[in-house]
Design a protein around this motif. Structure first.
Motif, short mmCIF file in Angstrom:
data_model
loop_
_atom_site.label_atom_id
_atom_site.label_comp_id
_atom_site.label_asym_id
_atom_site.label_seq_id
_atom_site.Cartn_x
_atom_site.Cartn_y
_atom_site.Cartn_z
N TYR A 260 3.95 -4.77 -10.68
CA TYR A 260 5.21 -4.92 -9.95
C TYR A 260 5.69 -3.58 -9.37
O TYR A 260 6.11 -3.50 -8.23
CB TYR A 260 6.30 -5.48 -10.87
CG TYR A 260 6.06 -6.89 -11.33
CD1 TYR A 260 6.22 -7.97 -10.47
CD2 TYR A 260 5.67 -7.15 -12.64
CE1 TYR A 260 6.00 -9.27 -10.90
CE2 TYR A 260 5.45 -8.45 -13.09
CZ TYR A 260 5.61 -9.50 -12.21
OH TYR A 260 5.40 -10.80 -12.64
N GLN A 261 5.62 -2.54 -10.17
CA GLN A 261 6.26 -1.28 -9.80
C GLN A 261 5.58 -0.58 -8.63
O GLN A 261 6.24 0.09 -7.83
CB GLN A 261 6.32 -0.33 -11.00
CG GLN A 261 7.16 -0.82 -12.16
CD GLN A 261 6.38 -1.68 -13.15
OE1 GLN A 261 5.30 -2.19 -12.83
NE2 GLN A 261 6.94 -1.86 -14.34
N SER A 262 4.27 -0.69 -8.51
CA SER A 262 3.53 0.10 -7.51
C SER A 262 3.26 -0.65 -6.22
O SER A 262 2.61 -0.12 -5.32
CB SER A 262 2.20 0.57 -8.11
OG SER A 262 2.44 1.48 -9.17
N PHE A 263 3.76 -1.85 -6.10
CA PHE A 263 3.60 -2.63 -4.87
C PHE A 263 4.67 -2.20 -3.88
O PHE A 263 5.86 -2.18 -4.20
CB PHE A 263 3.75 -4.11 -5.20
CG PHE A 263 3.51 -5.05 -4.04
CD1 PHE A 263 2.24 -5.51 -3.75
CD2 PHE A 263 4.56 -5.48 -3.25
CE1 PHE A 263 2.01 -6.39 -2.70
CE2 PHE A 263 4.36 -6.36 -2.20
CZ PHE A 263 3.08 -6.81 -1.92
N ILE A 264 4.26 -1.82 -2.66
CA ILE A 264 5.21 -1.40 -1.63
C ILE A 264 5.01 -2.26 -0.38
O ILE A 264 4.04 -3.01 -0.28
CB ILE A 264 5.08 0.10 -1.30
CG1 ILE A 264 3.67 0.44 -0.80
CG2 ILE A 264 5.44 0.95 -2.51
CD1 ILE A 264 3.52 1.86 -0.32
N ALA A 265 5.91 -2.11 0.58
CA ALA A 265 5.89 -2.97 1.76
C ALA A 265 4.56 -2.88 2.52
O ALA A 265 4.08 -3.88 3.05
CB ALA A 265 7.06 -2.62 2.67
N SER A 266 3.99 -1.69 2.58
CA SER A 266 2.70 -1.55 3.26
C SER A 266 1.61 -2.39 2.61
O SER A 266 0.64 -2.80 3.28
CB SER A 266 2.27 -0.08 3.27
OG SER A 266 3.18 0.70 4.01
N ASP A 267 1.74 -2.65 1.31
CA ASP A 267 0.76 -3.47 0.62
C ASP A 267 0.80 -4.91 1.10
O ASP A 267 -0.23 -5.60 1.08
CB ASP A 267 0.97 -3.42 -0.90
CG ASP A 267 0.70 -2.05 -1.49
OD1 ASP A 267 -0.21 -1.36 -0.98
OD2 ASP A 267 1.40 -1.65 -2.44
N ILE A 268 1.97 -5.39 1.49
CA ILE A 268 2.06 -6.74 2.06
C ILE A 268 1.12 -6.83 3.25
O ILE A 268 0.34 -7.79 3.37
CB ILE A 268 3.50 -7.06 2.50
CG1 ILE A 268 4.48 -6.93 1.34
CG2 ILE A 268 3.58 -8.48 3.10
CD1 ILE A 268 5.94 -7.02 1.74
N ILE A 269 1.17 -5.84 4.12
CA ILE A 269 0.32 -5.81 5.31
C ILE A 269 -1.15 -5.70 4.91
O ILE A 269 -2.02 -6.39 5.46
CB ILE A 269 0.73 -4.65 6.23
CG1 ILE A 269 2.19 -4.82 6.67
CG2 ILE A 269 -0.19 -4.58 7.44
CD1 ILE A 269 2.77 -3.62 7.42
N SER A 270 -1.44 -4.87 3.92
CA SER A 270 -2.83 -4.67 3.49
C SER A 270 -3.46 -5.94 2.94
O SER A 270 -4.67 -6.15 3.09
CB SER A 270 -2.89 -3.56 2.43
OG SER A 270 -2.45 -2.33 2.95
N TYR A 271 -2.66 -6.78 2.28
CA TYR A 271 -3.19 -8.00 1.66
C TYR A 271 -3.06 -9.23 2.54
O TYR A 271 -3.39 -10.34 2.11
CB TYR A 271 -2.49 -8.24 0.31
CG TYR A 271 -3.04 -7.38 -0.80
CD1 TYR A 271 -4.08 -7.82 -1.61
CD2 TYR A 271 -2.52 -6.11 -1.05
CE1 TYR A 271 -4.59 -7.03 -2.62
CE2 TYR A 271 -3.02 -5.30 -2.05
CZ TYR A 271 -4.06 -5.77 -2.84
OH TYR A 271 -4.57 -4.98 -3.86
N LEU A 272 -2.60 -9.06 3.77
CA LEU A 272 -2.46 -10.22 4.66
C LEU A 272 -3.80 -10.91 4.92
O LEU A 272 -3.85 -12.15 5.01
CB LEU A 272 -1.83 -9.79 5.98
CG LEU A 272 -0.32 -9.92 6.07
CD1 LEU A 272 0.18 -9.30 7.38
CD2 LEU A 272 0.11 -11.36 5.96
N GLY A 273 -4.85 -10.15 5.08
CA GLY A 273 -6.16 -10.76 5.35
C GLY A 273 -6.56 -11.71 4.23
O GLY A 273 -7.02 -12.83 4.50
#
Length: 280
Positions: A260-273
């Motif tokens: 939970y703590q290390s997830f940031i908004a850029s990760d949303i984009i990274s995991y979209l695929g």
């Protein structure tokens, strides 16, 4: 009230796989309008999310101080600039986008407020409204009449409170939002846990997502995703539902790796695929 749960099966009925013969010219062109001095990250996140959600072309409209930032941060995105250096004041462009997302990092400078009003008066392009654009509309509620029917707004609870007033219970919260949606012909994405999407008497509750999404920029990413899907000719309600579902799904997929703590908004984009692949 008509209530629908948004799960995998419901989304599969609304999702359209990419045709093998497609090209960027028919995959939609999204325009993201936002940014101000010190708040360029918001519109950069939105724009990158838009291009990563399947849009063929994405343009971002920023104040002049954001030109280098956007060009360097997202080389796949085209950049247009306002006449002002530090904020947006006059939203003029010579492109013809299929959808526009406006608000991330916009700020509320008086010239920005006037610029938003002038834009809304003439705009007929499908629209997603978020962040400071919503805060400005809460200052001038008469401007809501300028929004095209089925405009998608994506408020968090405080932005929604500024628009509809306070509520004393979850039931009143829902009732006031439904009344607001019907009055102004808006689709309201009530960001939260869970996120609900309101389209008049229709209420949709999302089933994806977790507490990792409670991080700065998460909403900016969602705005870019929904704008992208709207530009790809999804019906507004389907763009909102698919965007919210995939947005939450990225956090579910990432959680075992990021916590939970290390997830940031850029990760949303990274995991979209990976999120999109679950629909294929």
């Amino acid at each position: 009230m008509n209530y629908t749960t948004i799960d995998h099966q419901e989304i599969l009925q609304r999702y359209r796989p990419v045709v093998a013969t497609t090209h960027k010219g028919i995959q939609g062109h999204a325009l993201l309008v936002g940014g101000s001095y010190g708040k360029m990250g918001s519109v950069c996140l939105s724009s990158k999310a838009a291009i990563k959600s399947g849009c063929g072309l994405v343009t971002t409209f920023v104040p002049q101080c954001g030109y280098d930032i956007a060009q360097i941060a997202i080389p796949e995105v085209m950049v247009l600039t306002d006449v002002q250096v530090h904020c947006i004041s006059a939203i003029h462009f010579d492109i013809v986008p299929d959808a526009i997302g406006i608000g991330p990092g916009l700020g509320q400078d008086p010239s920005t407020q006037q610029g938003l009003y002038n834009f809304l008066k003439s705009n007929r392009i499908p629209l997603v409204v978020d962040a400071d654009a919503l805060n400005i509309l809460s200052l001038y509620p008469d401007w809501l009449a300028l929004l095209p029917p089925k405009t998608i707004i994506t408020p968090h609870w405080k932005e929604l409170e500024r628009l509809i007033g306070r509520w004393d219970s979850e039931e009143e919260h829902l009732e006031k939002t439904m009344a607001f949606s019907k009055q102004h012909q808006l689709i309201v994405v009530m960001k939260g846990a869970p996120t609900r999407i309101i389209d008049g008497d229709l209420v949709y509750q999302n089933t994806t997502g977790n507490a990792a999404l409670a991080t700065a920029g998460s909403g900016d990413v969602l705005t870019g995703m929904i704008t992208s899907l709207l530009a790809q000719s999804y019906e507004p309600i389907n763009a909102a539902l698919l965007g919210v579902y995939l947005h939450g799904l990225t956090a579910d997929i990432a959680l075992p790796e990021t916590g939970y703590q290390s997830f940031i908004a850029s990760d949303i984009i990274s995991y979209l695929g990976k999120a999109f692949l679950t629909l294929e």
